[in-house]
Design an enzyme around this catalytic site. Structure first.
Site, mmCIF file in Angstrom:
data_model
loop_
_atom_site.group_PDB
_atom_site.id
_atom_site.type_symbol
_atom_site.label_atom_id
_atom_site.label_comp_id
_atom_site.label_asym_id
_atom_site.label_seq_id
_atom_site.Cartn_x
_atom_site.Cartn_y
_atom_site.Cartn_z
ATOM 1 N N SER A 155 -102.457 84.168 -1.422
ATOM 2 C CA SER A 155 -103.178 85.473 -1.352
ATOM 3 C C SER A 155 -104.347 85.296 -1.990
ATOM 4 C CB SER A 155 -102.123 86.161 -2.015
ATOM 5 O OG SER A 155 -102.058 85.702 -3.281
ATOM 6 N N THR A 156 -105.100 86.483 -1.959
ATOM 7 C CA THR A 156 -106.533 86.274 -2.651
ATOM 8 C C THR A 156 -106.321 86.359 -4.035
ATOM 9 O OG1 THR A 156 -106.322 88.681 -2.322
ATOM 10 C CG2 THR A 156 -107.866 87.948 -0.919
ATOM 11 N N ASN A 171 -104.067 84.483 -5.514
ATOM 12 C CA ASN A 171 -103.398 82.995 -5.578
ATOM 13 C C ASN A 171 -104.468 82.036 -6.300
ATOM 14 O OD1 ASN A 171 -101.007 82.798 -3.000
ATOM 15 N ND2 ASN A 171 -100.503 83.626 -5.187
ATOM 16 N N ARG A 230 -93.778 71.914 -9.105
ATOM 17 C CA ARG A 230 -93.974 73.219 -8.022
ATOM 18 C C ARG A 230 -94.500 72.709 -6.724
ATOM 19 N NH1 ARG A 230 -94.179 77.982 -9.987
ATOM 20 N NH2 ARG A 230 -95.625 78.718 -8.408
ATOM 21 N N ASP A 238 -91.476 83.779 -0.931
ATOM 22 C CA ASP A 238 -91.615 83.508 -2.374
ATOM 23 C C ASP A 238 -90.613 82.652 -2.833
ATOM 24 O OD1 ASP A 238 -92.584 83.940 -4.818
ATOM 25 O OD2 ASP A 238 -91.992 85.758 -5.120
ATOM 26 N N GLY A 239 -90.725 81.678 -4.026
ATOM 27 C CA GLY A 239 -89.593 81.282 -4.650
ATOM 28 C C GLY A 239 -89.775 79.783 -4.550
ATOM 29 N N GLY A 254 -91.669 77.801 -6.182
ATOM 30 C CA GLY A 254 -91.848 76.970 -7.466
ATOM 31 C C GLY A 254 -90.418 77.151 -8.353
ATOM 32 N N ARG A 274 -89.109 89.732 2.113
ATOM 33 C CA ARG A 274 -89.606 89.104 1.081
ATOM 34 C C ARG A 274 -88.479 88.169 0.303
ATOM 35 N NH1 ARG A 274 -93.929 90.286 -3.642
ATOM 36 N NH2 ARG A 274 -93.682 88.395 -4.635
ATOM 37 N N TRP A 295 -87.460 77.178 -6.711
ATOM 38 C CA TRP A 295 -86.666 76.202 -5.876
ATOM 39 C C TRP A 295 -86.778 74.691 -6.584
ATOM 40 C CZ3 TRP A 295 -87.385 71.843 -3.014
ATOM 41 C CH2 TRP A 295 -86.260 71.366 -2.033
HETATM 42 C C1 FPP Z 1 -95.156 81.682 -3.392
HETATM 43 O O1 FPP Z 1 -94.105 81.166 -3.964
HETATM 44 C C2 FPP Z 1 -95.548 80.834 -2.443
HETATM 45 C C3 FPP Z 1 -96.794 80.425 -2.171
HETATM 46 C C4 FPP Z 1 -97.957 80.846 -2.913
HETATM 47 C C5 FPP Z 1 -97.054 79.465 -1.145
HETATM 48 C C6 FPP Z 1 -96.481 79.698 0.261
HETATM 49 C C7 FPP Z 1 -96.713 78.424 0.888
HETATM 50 C C8 FPP Z 1 -95.743 77.932 1.609
HETATM 51 C C9 FPP Z 1 -94.476 78.556 1.976
HETATM 52 C C10 FPP Z 1 -95.944 76.565 2.295
HETATM 53 C C11 FPP Z 1 -96.954 76.363 3.280
HETATM 54 C C12 FPP Z 1 -97.038 77.304 4.335
HETATM 55 C C13 FPP Z 1 -97.810 76.740 5.535
HETATM 56 C C14 FPP Z 1 -98.175 77.634 6.422
HETATM 57 C C15 FPP Z 1 -98.530 75.378 5.446
HETATM 58 P P1 FPP Z 1 -94.238 80.755 -5.689
HETATM 59 O O2 FPP Z 1 -94.304 79.304 -5.514
HETATM 60 O O3 FPP Z 1 -95.304 81.675 -6.142
HETATM 61 O O4 FPP Z 1 -92.596 80.692 -6.094
HETATM 62 P P2 FPP Z 1 -92.066 81.169 -7.759
HETATM 63 O O5 FPP Z 1 -92.273 82.776 -7.591
HETATM 64 O O6 FPP Z 1 -90.737 80.620 -7.616
HETATM 65 O O7 FPP Z 1 -93.149 80.517 -8.509
#
Ligand code: FPP
Length: 228
Positions: free
Chosen positions: A60-61, A63, A28, A15-16, A18, A176, A20
């Site tokens: 995730s389901t 997302n 994002r 997580d994180g 977005g 996490r 970042w």
């Molecule tokens: C959640 O962080 C992250 C995701 C929904 C995507 C995770 C994907 C990757 C790490 C990259 C790809 C991985 C593979 C296997 C190719 P968020 O974007 O919701 O973060 P935020 O809470 O800061 O908005």
């Protein structure tokens, strides 16, 4: 000689991405791209220190509720990286398994996922990648499979053996990133006795040192599995 690690199976809620990107005034998607690079580094680091099973939550389901352009960007990323990872990670004695429901994916993506699984199927270490993964859906899927096989009474072992992660033991440690205190429908069944480690570090900033910290903390915990 391979290192003996106290953690056999480590799982990550990545997580994180977005946040970042936002800190850098970037979209994002830029964070997800950086996250994909971090994924490769962290997974390789885990195998280097002797972890045998790694599971990650990539999509995730839930997302699907995100804006379509972000979903498209994520799937473009998965599609691009699938072959790359098969080459880079799969060649390190790692068996790649995609966990989740892929029925709605394009034929091209499904075929490529299957090819990667096929190509790496004789490797000893396991990497479970959750795409369209949800813990509740996974349990329903397992139960429906058992019903279809004609089972009328279901045991805990039956369910464990029919989960997407059936090649791996339950995770010892779930990490996490991004500082939220919840498990978000990740490995619901498998996490019954897992230790949770939550860090404020945003996923793209995650380094081997942070994995070391999580494992050190894990070793300090006294796992009692309900006993004394
Ligand atoms: C959640 O962080 C992250 C995701 C929904 C995507 C995770 C994907 C990757 C790490 C990259 C790809 C991985 C593979 C296997 C190719 P968020 O974007 O919701 O973060 P935020 O809470 O800061 O908005």
């Amino acid at each position: 000689m391979e290192t003996v690690c106290p953690v056999k199976h480590i799982a990550f809620i990545m997580d994180g991405n977005g946040r970042w990107a936002k800190k850098r005034l970037m979209p994002r998607e830029f964070g997800h791209k950086a996250g994909a690079e971090t994924f490769e580094n962290i997974v390789n680091y885990c195998y280097d220190i002797g972890v045998q099973h790694v599971t990650v939550y990539a999509f995730s389901t839930e997302n699907w509720k995100r804006p379509q352009h972000e979903i498209d960007a994520l799937f473009k990323l998965f599609s691009y990286y699938i072959d790359h990872y098969a080459e880079k990670i799969g060649n390190r004695n790692v068996r790649i398994v995609f966990i989740g429901d892929r029925t709605g994916f394009s034929e091209d993506l499904k075929n490529r996922m299957q090819n990667v699984e096929e190509k790496t199927k004789n490797n000893g270490r396991i990497l479970n990648i959750g795409i369209n993964y949800g813990g509740r859906a996974e349990i329903c899927h397992a139960v429906n499979k058992l019903i279809a096989e004609g089972k009328t009474e279901i045991t805990e072992e039956d369910i464990s053996e029919n989960l997407y992660t059936s090649l791996s033991p339950d995770p010892d440690l779930i990490v996490r990133t991004g500082g939220e205190y919840r498990t978000s429908n990740f490995l619901m069944w498998q996490s019954a006795y897992s230790e949770l480690y939550i860090t404020d570090t945003l996923w793209p900033d995650m380094k081997g040192d942070d994995v070391d910290k999580a494992i050190t903390e894990f070793m300090r915990r006294n796992r009692r599995y309900g006993g004394l």
